[in-house]
Structure formats: structure tokens, C-alpha cells
Design a protein around this motif. Sequence first.
Motif, mmCIF file in Angstrom:
data_model
loop_
_atom_site.group_PDB
_atom_site.id
_atom_site.type_symbol
_atom_site.label_atom_id
_atom_site.label_comp_id
_atom_site.label_asym_id
_atom_site.label_seq_id
_atom_site.Cartn_x
_atom_site.Cartn_y
_atom_site.Cartn_z
ATOM 1 N N LYS A 172 1.281 8.227 -3.419
ATOM 2 C CA LYS A 172 0.608 8.874 -4.552
ATOM 3 C C LYS A 172 -0.505 9.798 -4.054
ATOM 4 C CE LYS A 172 -0.662 9.326 -8.973
ATOM 5 N NZ LYS A 172 -0.900 10.727 -9.253
ATOM 6 N N ASN A 173 -1.259 9.352 -3.045
ATOM 7 C CA ASN A 173 -2.290 10.209 -2.457
ATOM 8 C C ASN A 173 -1.677 11.474 -1.854
ATOM 9 O OD1 ASN A 173 -4.585 8.786 -3.133
ATOM 10 N ND2 ASN A 173 -4.546 7.547 -1.272
ATOM 11 N N ARG A 210 0.815 -1.228 0.000
ATOM 12 C CA ARG A 210 0.000 0.000 0.000
ATOM 13 C C ARG A 210 0.844 1.271 0.000
ATOM 14 N NH1 ARG A 210 -3.770 -2.964 3.912
ATOM 15 N NH2 ARG A 210 -5.684 -3.075 2.727
ATOM 16 N N SER A 227 0.753 3.601 -3.222
ATOM 17 C CA SER A 227 -0.523 4.309 -3.409
ATOM 18 C C SER A 227 -0.729 5.354 -2.317
ATOM 19 C CB SER A 227 -1.698 3.331 -3.464
ATOM 20 O OG SER A 227 -1.848 2.657 -2.258
ATOM 21 N N SER A 228 -0.251 5.073 -1.119
ATOM 22 C CA SER A 228 -0.316 6.052 -0.036
ATOM 23 C C SER A 228 0.497 7.295 -0.400
ATOM 24 C CB SER A 228 0.221 5.422 1.249
ATOM 25 O OG SER A 228 0.363 6.349 2.276
#
Length: 161
Positions: free
Chosen positions: A88-89, A82, A85-86
Motif C-alpha cells: 500500500k505504501n 506487513r 501495508s508495505s
Amino acid sequence: MTGERAAEGGARLSNMQARINKGGSACTRTKGNMIVKLPIVDWTDEDIDEFIKAYNVPLSKAYTIYGADRTGCIGCPFAGKRLASSLKNLYDYEPLRYQAALYWLKDVYIAQDVQLPFDSDYECERRKKWEEMYWQMRYEMILKYRPEKLKKWDHQQGELF
């Protein structure tokens, strides 16, 4: 009090099981002379959803806007799959926090070969450092601690085949 849940797995589940096996409580642990309460440690994802609906709990924008399925420590190197994606957020929605995460943890991310294709500067540095040193360090750790897993090592990709 914490919102830790064993259903999140990993050390959370292991720690709860260890407390129970030693005759302790799933929902209470001690840290020095401090008592830590874990009131939802045994809740499932369904329990969480039911509670949110029953009490009309407002959700963090991490869920409603960023699309995160968990919050916790965003950018935490223990986030496993994860993590990218973390980050990227953070990159998209909280650029200053993204910069702070890279300031403090960039080399940890690179050592784990975390790929962030949305950040060309990071990727350039990751590829350079990976080629110069990190692939060798990773190879040595696998050789030492998991030699049975080492069939063929591709240091360009940092993967086992």
C-alpha cells in the motif's frame, strides 16, 4: 556489513543462535570465503532509538512520510502480515516501484492470498486465479504438511475453521 538484527525475529534470530551454538560469534558470519559483519545484530528497538537520538541520525522518508515501522525489502513476500501495508505504501508513494513489484511477484502474492483492496485490477485477477488454482494448491500443502490443522476448509476464503 549489514544492519541485520536478531530482534526482528524469524531466520535472523535463528541464524544468530545457530552461530553461537556452534561456537561462533553473534556478530560475524561467513558466506563462502567472505566475512559478513553484523554490528547491530544484538541491538534492541530501544538501542536503535537511543542511537538515532544520540547521533541525530536522519531517517528515511519510508519512516517519516510513508509511516513504515520497518524498511528492508519493501514488497518482500516474506514480510508476512506487513506485506499488504508495505505494498500500500508503494502504491501510494512509489507507483512505479509498486508496478515493478507486481510485475515480478504478483503470482507469489496471489498464491499467498495477499489481498490488496486498494488495487481493483489486482483484486480481480487474485480472485480469479485463487478460484481457478491457488486454493487447491494451498489446500494440498496444508493436507500434506499440516493435516492436524485441517478441520474445515473454506476455499472461497482460503481459511481454516
